[in-house]
Motif scaffolding. Structure first.
Motif, short mmCIF file in Angstrom:
data_model
loop_
_atom_site.label_atom_id
_atom_site.label_comp_id
_atom_site.label_asym_id
_atom_site.label_seq_id
_atom_site.Cartn_x
_atom_site.Cartn_y
_atom_site.Cartn_z
N THR A 12 -30.23 -7.43 20.14
CA THR A 12 -28.82 -7.76 20.49
C THR A 12 -28.21 -8.38 19.07
O THR A 12 -27.14 -8.10 18.96
N ALA A 13 -28.99 -9.20 18.40
CA ALA A 13 -28.41 -9.52 17.02
C ALA A 13 -28.31 -8.59 16.23
O ALA A 13 -27.15 -8.75 15.36
N LEU A 14 -29.14 -7.64 16.01
CA LEU A 14 -28.80 -6.51 15.01
C LEU A 14 -27.63 -5.81 15.25
O LEU A 14 -26.86 -5.48 14.54
N ILE A 15 -27.34 -5.33 16.67
CA ILE A 15 -26.29 -4.78 17.13
C ILE A 15 -24.94 -5.58 16.75
O ILE A 15 -23.95 -5.33 16.39
N ASP A 16 -24.95 -6.96 17.27
CA ASP A 16 -23.66 -7.83 17.02
C ASP A 16 -23.43 -8.09 15.45
O ASP A 16 -22.14 -7.96 14.95
N ASP A 17 -24.56 -7.83 14.52
CA ASP A 17 -24.27 -7.98 13.11
C ASP A 17 -23.74 -6.41 12.84
O ASP A 17 -22.66 -6.68 11.99
N TYR A 18 -23.88 -5.55 13.22
CA TYR A 18 -23.38 -4.31 13.05
C TYR A 18 -22.03 -4.45 13.22
O TYR A 18 -21.05 -3.88 12.56
N PHE A 19 -21.55 -4.75 14.36
CA PHE A 19 -20.04 -4.94 14.80
C PHE A 19 -19.37 -5.84 13.84
O PHE A 19 -18.27 -5.56 13.61
N HIS A 20 -20.12 -7.00 13.50
CA HIS A 20 -19.31 -7.75 12.61
C HIS A 20 -18.93 -7.17 11.42
O HIS A 20 -18.02 -7.56 10.97
N ARG A 21 -19.88 -6.28 10.80
CA ARG A 21 -19.78 -5.78 9.59
C ARG A 21 -18.57 -4.74 9.51
O ARG A 21 -17.97 -4.60 8.54
N ILE A 22 -18.21 -4.12 10.56
CA ILE A 22 -17.28 -3.28 10.94
C ILE A 22 -16.21 -3.85 11.35
O ILE A 22 -14.93 -3.10 11.66
N GLY A 23 -15.99 -5.26 11.51
CA GLY A 23 -14.63 -5.88 11.71
C GLY A 23 -14.55 -5.87 13.20
O GLY A 23 -13.38 -6.25 13.63
N TRP A 24 -15.68 -5.59 14.11
CA TRP A 24 -15.34 -5.61 15.44
C TRP A 24 -15.93 -6.59 16.40
O TRP A 24 -16.95 -7.27 15.63
N THR A 25 -15.79 -6.89 17.51
CA THR A 25 -16.68 -7.80 18.50
C THR A 25 -16.90 -7.05 19.80
O THR A 25 -15.71 -6.23 20.41
#
Length: 828
Positions: A12-25
Motif C-alpha cells: 500500500t505504501a509503495l502504491i501511495d508513493d507512486y501516486f504521490h510522484r505523479i501528483g495524484w491521490t
C-alpha cells in the motif's frame, strides 16, 4: 537499482508513493477495487471517463504480487513471473496506448514483470515467442484471446491465470464480440474456477445486465460492483451558425462551420475533432487544411482504415502535444489517455447521450480536470438533439445496451475453437456454455444442432467432406486436419465487413485499406481523398490498389459501410420533451433560443408537437401528394413505420409510394391523394399483426439473405480466403446466397436461417423498439394539418427525396432555390 524492503515498503505504501510522484491521490473507489481484488473478488468498476479506472483495476494485481513477494532482492527481470493477468481491450488500435499506461507503474515500482501485447498488429516473431511462454501480463483483444484458446500447449499457462481485466466493457456489451468474450471467459473459468474477472466501464445505463454478462450466471467467486465518479466536471457548448436557416436540410451546415471550427482550434493547444464516419473525417481534414494551410503537419487524420504506422504516429503526436488537432472517428473514442487534449469537437449529432459523454471525456482526461466539448451541428435541428442530450446527461438517463440472445453462429465458431484447442466432451462444454448469460437458456436440441453442424455440416451439407470440420473419437470432439485448423484460426472473429484492398503508393508506403466495392468502381486516373491526401488510381493488382499523388479536385471520397447511427430511444424521448417545451413557448439554452425563428414558422404553418402528440402533415407539391409523419423515434424505427404505413394504406387504397426517412420522421410520396382521417390513422398505428405486416411490407427474404452473409461468415460456412488471396465481395456474396437458397429448399428448419430472420427484425428493423413506439403513438393525440408549404420539419425529408432524382442542377443549387422561395413565403 532495487532496494531491499523496509518497514515503510508495504504494498500500500509503495502504491501511495507512486501516486504521490505523479501528483495524484488515490480515490476511495480505487482503494475499494484494490482491496476487493486482494480478497479474491471479481467485479465491475463503473466510473466517468478520465477518473482513473485503469489504475483502479491495474493496481490490484500489482499489490497482490507485491504482498506475496516482499523481498526485492529476489526480483529478477531476466526471469519474470509467469502469466498472471490478461487485459482485454475492445480495439487493437488501443493496445499500444494501453500497454504504455500499464507499463508506467511497473517501471516506477521496479517490478520484474514482462508486459506485452498480442493483437492482429503484433509481429509474427513476438507471437511465436509467446506460444512458448506468455508474459506476466498480456494486453490482447477478444479475437486474439479466442485464437490463444486454439493452442492446446497454452492451456496450462492460461489455467494459472490470476485475473482477467476487460476494458471498456460497455463497447463490447450487446455485440457478437461481447458474446465471443463471454464464451472465452467461461473457458478460462473452467480452467481456473477461482479466476478473478474485472470489467471497466463508463457511460452505461444497464449495469446489472452488464455485470451478469461479464461474470456469468453463477459466479464461483464474490462479485463487487464499485461505483466511482459518475459525474465528471463537464462543459458542453454549441457552435451556433452565424446564420440560422429556417428550412434546414441534412448535412448542409457542416462545411459552412469550418471557419468557426478553425477559430476554436486556434484558441487551444490540442484538440480532437470527432466525426461519425470515416468519409466525413477525410472531408473535414481537407477543408480545415484549406482554411488554414499553415496547419500542414500540425493537424492529422485518424480512423480505422489507415495503416497501423500512420495511426501510431498520430497517437504519439497527440500524446506528446505536437499536434494541434486530429480529425477522427470512434477510433479514438475509447481508453486513450491523451492528457494534452483540452478540447473535443463533435461534428454532427452523436445520436446518443452516452456517446457524447464518452467523447467529451477525451479532453481533460484527468480526475480533477474539466472535460470540454463543443458541438458543431450539420443540420439546424441537431441543436435540439444537443439540448436533449444535455438534459439526459444531467438527469443520468444514459442509454442501455440491448443484449443479444444465444447467437448460434458465434457458438458454432467457439465450439470449433475449443475442438482445435485440445477438444471437448458434449456435456461438459454444454455446461460451460450455459454458464454465460447469453446462452443460459440454450436448449438441448439447439446444442445438438450446433454439434451436428460442426461435425457434418448439418442436414443439407453432410455429403460434402469440407464441412466435416470436427470429428468425434471416443466421445471427444476434436479437429485433426491441419488445413481446417489453419483456416479456422485465420477466420476467428465476429467482425464482418466488405472485402477490402490495400491502398499503396506505386513507389512507397502503404496508406491503409479501402473497401473493394468503392475501389472497383474507379477508373485509372480517378482522383479520391484517402488518408488525408489526394491520390489518383494507377492500377489494381493482386488485391492492392496502387495510387500516386494527385493535384486538383477529388472525384470522390471513399465510403465505408456501417456509418449511419440511429437516434437512441433515450435521446428520442428527451428530444420530444424539448419540443414540448418549445411548443409551450419555453426555450431553455442557447441551442433552443437559436431556433426561435424555425419554431415560429413551424407553429404558424402547422403545429409544433408536444411529447404526447403525433404530427401528420399533408402537403401537395408539383402534382405529388406528400404525407409527412413525425414520431421522433429514430431512423430505423421510421424505416419500419414508413413501410408498414405504405403497406397498410395500399390494402385499402390502390396507389404506389416512395418513401424517405430521417431520425425525426418519414414521408410517403404518392401521385394520388391519400384521404387520411383520424380513424384510418388509428388503424395504421395498430400493433395487431405487426410482425406479419412488417415482413409483408418489406422484401424480408432479401434482407434475411443479406444478414445471412454475416452469419455464414462467423459460423465458418464461407471464408474470405488466405492472406494475399482474399476472395472478392461478389464471390463471398454468391457463396452465401447459394447456402441460403440451399438451406431454404432442403433444410428449412436450419437454425442459422431462423437467426438471420430474427436479426433482421431486431437489428435492422428494431421490431421491439418499433412495437414500443406504436404502443406510445396509439395513445398520442393525432394532429393532422394541411400546411400551405413544406414546413421546417418537413423540408429535410423533401430534400432527401430530391437526392434520388436526376437533375442538371446540383442538389445544393436546387435546394437553395427552394429555400429562397420558402423564406419569401415565410416573410410574406
Amino acid at each position: 537499482m532495487l532496494q531491499t524492503t523496509t518497514p515503510r515498503s508495504t504494498p500500500t505504501a509503495l502504491i501511495d508513493d507512486y501516486f504521490h510522484r505523479i501528483g495524484w491521490t488515490p480515490f476511495r473507489f480505487q482503494r475499494s477495487v484494490w482491496s476487493a481484488y486482494r480478497q479474491g473478488c471479481s467485479g465491475l468498476v463503473h466510473s466517468a471517463t478520465g477518473t482513473g479506472k485503469t489504475l483502479a483495476v491495474w493496481m490490484g494485481p500489482l499489490q497482490t504480487w507485491l504482498k506475496a513477494n516482499p523481498d526485492q532482492s529476489r526480483w529478477n527481470p531476466k526471469r519474470p513471473p509467469p502469466l498472471r493477468v490478461l487485459w482485454v481491450t475492445p480495439l487493437r488500435a488501443l493496445a499500444g496506448d494501453t500497454e504504455a499506461s500499464l507499463r508506467a507503474p511497473l517501471e516506477a515500482l521496479g517490478m520484474p514483470w514482462r508486459l506485452e501485447s498480442r493483437t492482429g498488429d503484433s509481429k509474427a516473431s513476438a507471437k511465436a515467442r509467446q506460444l512458448k511462454r506468455l508474459p506476466t501480463a498480456l494486453v490482447t483483444t477478444p479475437e486474439s484471446l479466442s485464437l490463444m484458446l486454439t493452442h492446446e500447449k497454452l492451456l496450462p499457462q492460461l489455467a494459472a491465470l490470476e485475473g482477467v481485466i476487460v476494458d471498456e466493457w460497455h463497447e463490447l456489451l450487446g455485440t457478437k464480440r461481447g458474446i465471443q468474450t463471454e464464451l472465452a471467459l467461461a473457458r478460462l473459468r473452467m480452467l481456473n474456477p477461482n479466476l478473478r474477472t474485472w470489467g471497466v466501464s463508463a457511460t452505461l445505463g444497464n449495469l446489472p445486465e452488464a455485470e451478469e454478462s461479464l461474470m456469468g450466471v453463477d459466479p464461483s467467486v464474490e462479485v463487487r460492483r464499485i461505483e466511482g465518479y459518475r459525474k465528471k466536471r463537464l462543459k458542453l457548448e454549441s457552435a451556433i451558425p452565424k446564420k440560422m436557416e429556417r428550412f434546414p436540410w441534412s448535412g448542409h451546415i457542416g462545411i459552412k462551420m469550418v471557419p468557426q471550427v478553425a477559430e476554436l482550434l486556434d484558441q487551444v493547444k490540442s484538440a480532437l475533432v470527432f466525426a461519425n464516419t470515416r468519409s466525413q473525417t477525410e472531408r473535414w481534414y481537407q477543408h480545415l487544411l484549406k482554411q488554414r494551410p499553415d496547419w500542414a503537419g500540425k493537424i492529422a487524420l485518424h480512423h480505422g482504415s489507415l495503416d497501423t504506422k500512420v495511426r501510431r504516429w498520430v497517437e504519439d503526436g497527440l500524446r506528446d502535444g505536437k499536434l494541434r488537432a486530429v480529425v477522427c472517428t470512434s477510433s479514438l473514442d475509447l481508453g486513450v489517455d491523451f492528457t494534452a487534449v483540452d478540447l473535443v469537437l463533435q461534428i454532427g449529432s452523436p445520436k446518443g447521450a452516452a456517446r457524447l459523454l464518452q467523447r467529451a471525456g477525451r479532453s481533460g482526461h484527468q480526475p480533477d480536470a474539466v472535460s470540454r466539448l463543443v458541438f458543431v451541428p450539420t443540420n439546424a435541428i441537431e441543436l435540439i438533439e444537443l439540448a436533449a442530450a444535455q438534459q439526459a446527461i444531467r438527469s443520468g438517463h444514459l442509454e442501455a445496451r440491448p443484449l443479444l440472445n444465444k447467437p448460434l453462429d458465434v457458438l458454432a465458431q467457439h465450439a470449433v475453437t475449443i475442438a482445435v484447442g485440445g477438444g471437448f466432451t458434449r456435456n461438459k462444454l454444454l455446461q460451460e456454455v450455459r454458464s454465460t448469460r447469453a446462452y443460459q437458456s440454450l436448449t438441448a436440441q439447439e446444442w445438438e444442432w450446433v454439434l451436428k453442424f460442426i461435425v457434418q455440416g448439418g442436414d443439407a451439407l453432410h455429403a460434402y467432406p469440407e464441412f466435416h470440420r470436427v470429428e468425434v473419437v471416443d466421445g471427444l470432439y476434436r479437429v485433426s486436419l491441419r488445413r481446417t485448423i489453419s483456416m479456422h484460426r485465420m477466420n476467428i472473429g465476429t467482425i464482418v465487413s466488405d472485402a477490402s484492398m490495400q491502398v499503396k503508393y506505386l513507389k512507397g508506403k502503404t496508406l491503409g485499406t479501402a473497401e473493394e466495392h468503392f475501389l472497383s468502381k474507379l477508373n485509372p486516373g480517378d482522383r479520391f481523398l484517402f488518408a488525408g491526401k489526394l491520390v489518383s488510381l494507377s492500377r489494381i493488382k493482386d488485391n492492392v490498389a496502387y495510387v500516386r499523388k494527385a493535384t486538383g479536385q477529388p472525384d470522390s471520397v471513399p465510403r465505408w459501410m456501417g456509418g449511419r447511427l440511429p437516434l437512441s430511444s433515450e435521446l428520442s424521448a428527451a428530444m420530444r420533451e424539448k419540443l414540448g417545451e418549445a411548443a409551450a413557448g419555453k426555450l431553455v439554452g442557447r441551442e433552443m433560443k437559436a431556433l426561435r425563428g424555425l419554431f415560429a414558422i413551424q407553429r404558424r404553418w402547422s403545429v409544433l408537437p408536444g411529447p404526447q402528440q403525433l404530427l401528420i402533415e399533408r402537403i401537395k407539391t408539383r402534382g405529388i401528394h406528400h404525407l409527412f409523419v413525425f414520431p421522433f423515434e429514430g431512423r430505423l424505427v421510421h424505416e419500419g413505420l414508413s413501410a408498414l404505413w405504405a403497406y397498410r394504406i395500399s390494402r385499402t387504397i390502390k396507389t404506389t409510394f416512395t418513401m424517405a426517412c430521417n431520425d425525426y420522421g418519414f414521408v410517403l410520396h404518392s401521385p394520388h391523394k391519400i384521404e387520411l382521417d383520424l380513424p384510418l390513422a388509428r388503424r395504421l398505428l395498430n400493433t395487431e399483426q405487426l410482425i406479419p405486416d412488417i415482413l409483408s411490407s418489406m422484401n424480408a427474404t432479401e434482407m434475411a439473405k443479406r444478414q445471412f452473409r454475416q452469419i455464414a461468415r462467423v459460423a465458418g460456412l464461407i471464408h474470405p480466403g488466405y492472406p494475399g488471396q482474399r476472395k472478392s465481395t461478389s464471390h463471398v456474396q454468391a457463396s452465401s446466397n447459394l447456402f441460403f437458397d440451399v438451406f431454404c429448399q432442403y433444410d428449412p428448419d436450419n437454425l442459422l436461417l431462423e437467426q438471420a430472420r430474427r436479426e433482421v427484425l431486431e437489428l435492422q428493423l428494431e421490431s421491439t423498439r418499433l412495437s414500443t413506439a406504436l404502443d406510445r403513438l396509439e395513445n398520442c393525440e393525432l394532429m393532422i394539418t394541411d400546411p400551405p408549404k413544406p414546413t421546417p420539419l418537413a423540408f429535410p425529408l423533401l430534400v432527401d427525396k430530391l437526392r434520388d432524382r436526376v437533375s442538371s442542377e446540383t442538389l445544393a443549387d436546387r435546394v437553395r432555390r427552394m429555400q429562397d422561395q420558402l423564406e419569401k413565403a415565410a416573410d410574406g
